[in-house]
Design an enzyme around this catalytic site. Sequence first.
Site, mmCIF file in Angstrom:
data_model
loop_
_atom_site.group_PDB
_atom_site.id
_atom_site.type_symbol
_atom_site.label_atom_id
_atom_site.label_comp_id
_atom_site.label_asym_id
_atom_site.label_seq_id
_atom_site.Cartn_x
_atom_site.Cartn_y
_atom_site.Cartn_z
ATOM 1 N N ASP A 227 0.887 -1.151 0.000
ATOM 2 C CA ASP A 227 0.000 0.000 0.000
ATOM 3 C C ASP A 227 0.932 1.209 0.000
ATOM 4 O O ASP A 227 2.118 1.108 0.349
ATOM 5 C CB ASP A 227 -0.936 0.004 1.203
ATOM 6 C CG ASP A 227 -2.137 0.938 0.959
ATOM 7 O OD1 ASP A 227 -2.061 1.773 0.030
ATOM 8 O OD2 ASP A 227 -3.139 0.844 1.686
HETATM 9 C C1 BGC Z 1 -4.884 3.404 -0.031
HETATM 10 C C2 BGC Z 1 -4.982 2.429 -1.185
HETATM 11 C C3 BGC Z 1 -4.733 3.166 -2.468
HETATM 12 C C4 BGC Z 1 -3.375 3.845 -2.401
HETATM 13 C C5 BGC Z 1 -3.043 4.638 -3.633
HETATM 14 C C6 BGC Z 1 -3.597 4.195 -0.038
HETATM 15 O O1 BGC Z 1 -3.628 5.193 0.908
HETATM 16 O O2 BGC Z 1 -4.999 2.697 1.183
HETATM 17 O O3 BGC Z 1 -6.252 1.832 -1.213
HETATM 18 O O4 BGC Z 1 -4.825 2.300 -3.560
HETATM 19 O O5 BGC Z 1 -3.371 4.737 -1.306
HETATM 20 O O6 BGC Z 1 -3.860 5.772 -3.710
#
Ligand code: BGC
Length: 757
Positions: A227
Amino acid sequence: MKIEELIKKLSLEEKAALCTGASAWTTTPIERLGVPVMTVSDGPHGVRRVADPASFSSESMPATCFPTASCTASTWDVDLIQAMGEAIAEECIALKVDVVLGPGANMKRTPLCGRNFEYFSEDPYLAGQMAASFIRGVQSKGIGTSLKHYATNSQETRRLNISAEMDERTLREIYLPAYETAVKQAKPWTVMCAYNKLNGTYCSAHHKLLVEILKDEWGFEGLVVSDWGAVHDRVASLKGGLDLEMPGPRDRRVKAVVEAVRTGRLDESVLDESVRRILEIVFKASEIAKGGSFDAAAHHTLARRLAAEGMVLLKNNGILPLKDPKRIAVIGRAAKAPYYQGGGSSHINPTRLDIPLDELEKLAGNARITYSEGYPSDGAFDQALIDEAVNNARLADVAVLYLALPEAKESEGYDRPDLDMTTQQVALIKAVTEVQQNTVVVLNNGAPVVMSEWIDAPAAVLEAWMMGQAGGGAIADVLFGKVNPCGKLAETFPLRLADTPAYINFPGSKNEVHYGEGIFIGYRYYDAKMVPVLFPFGYGLSYTTFGYANPNVSASTFRDVDGLTVTVDITNTGNVAGKEVVQFYVHDHKSELVRPPKELKGFAKVELQPGETKTVSIQLDFRSFAYYHPDYKRWITENGAFDILIGASSTDIRCIQTVNLQTSLDLPSLLNRESTMRDWLEDKRGKRVLDPLMGKINTQYRARYGGSETESLGIDIMGFFTDLPLPDLFQFLDDGAPETPEQTVAALLAQVNGDGN
Ligand code: BGC
């Protein structure tokens, strides 16, 4: 060039660089060897392609905003979810995106999780089917997905550092199966690890989660991506199975990896394995040429269908569908300012936006429509707005209240403080329903709200969720009966926050959150504790009615590995065409470890004309009857009776079929020095060994205690003995034998394990 050859040609620095992104949304290309760049974008209910890949927050390009997962899961329609995946893939192609960052398969442990709108369900089976369908749809067009957030990311509070503390069975039975199903059935190109820790270890470096379970046990062949910002120690995360770190660039990380290999702290083969996985996906992504346009009008229509089929009719005294009203009082800001998606990384810039009021007007014929705002945008209290709404409602034949939760109440990044609508909204419902008995409440929210204070007053309530850009039209479709509602809840609506399973364990302390409710989340908890709910899992009304008849199972006695086919006839017993979601739950009569009273193991959605009957059929397999046994470290089945419950919701069971399972397993004995007499007698090998001694034990007991204890202590001494570890029991019965109780038990254990004489 073959990937293996390519890896040999890459320098250590290039390999390390490949394992970290080049920008917020792109991987590192290696031009000299023709390794292309791969572009990823959020997800999950549309494509959030930012114009500038170096930027996190720049405006994203227009794309269809589909309803969020709470809504799409309520369709229980795997084909529709797949169609949405296909449409999203077409938009990825047009917008030059290789991988869409979704779906989210986290479990809805509590309705307070701020991000529940992006997740499917409180039930792992349903969430797994939904996630797999989405992935199949997207990937059928040559675009990749990222199954996220793996795993146990069921709250936003301290999501970057909290440790989700749970036992192995809870992890295996509740928090992993949706991922397992999606990985095994739909083979996502990528899996995104969660931010949080699981039992003390960051998911971004969790060898057991990423390597032992995901890659080795489930056979995941794609790459694991972090993530965004979830990696704390790049070397540890590589060792833990995290292939690609995002976002980039992160020079320090690349250097750390190079250094670790040079100093022998990181085996180069570990790096090579991640590089191999990344290259496989990066090259796969480059196979489909990107660019062009997509059919925005067709996708808008699809979004409207999804929204209409995901809406759940919670209450209806017959007012709906609306029957040509002459005067309609439309009340509530959400009629003009639709609340159709949630805050955070999934926020889509829609291609267009249906305004609920305009869409209602289009279907309302010559009805006179008034509009009143009803409640202010900021959650404050304004009696004048209520008074105005009441005046309009009084003069109308029907009032439709469009009520949305204030945006700030649910979002990525933080959890909800409560399940309440605003004070003004509740007062508005009460005041309007007092003067207008034909009041319909339309709700927009991403997760359950409590309704006990007002649910008796309105004539109908429609849960319209975060309904996507075409939701305004979908509401009108349902209100006027152009679409017969068929959505059913993929999560329980509780009566009160205090009734929810994780209430006393949420959101945990600074470091840890204990999943004290274990496997009992959602309906598993409410069933087991007999806690009444507002609307149960699987519930939803229709404008028609359905009859269930002729339930049948392929065999009344069956082997677990053979599974079962279950069929039932569904008849549309009403006057309009409609769709029914038929649910199949399994109930185990008796098990060694406690099990939930029922668990969803199959479902089917069937469309029926008035009077029409169709036979619905589902397959149940080994896993439909199994539970995870932490001592055996595997899924097990046990001989015995099971009920197959066929129902219209988790509490509206229409037919029951009882079957007998014969297990194919020959499990080893778990008896040990601490096992009690009960354990021995319940273990088939233990019983065989102990049974011949029971006569002697009884005689010794009588000789020693003569039954007087039973009278003087008021206890059943044999019952008392039953729960004693065997050595302690022999101690009590001491018969003067030369060997110690421990020696006696050791000999018995040897017999059980087949190494005795
Ligand atoms: C989120 C993800 C997301 C990623 C990119 C993170 O903060 O938890 O779900 O895909 O950011 O935006």
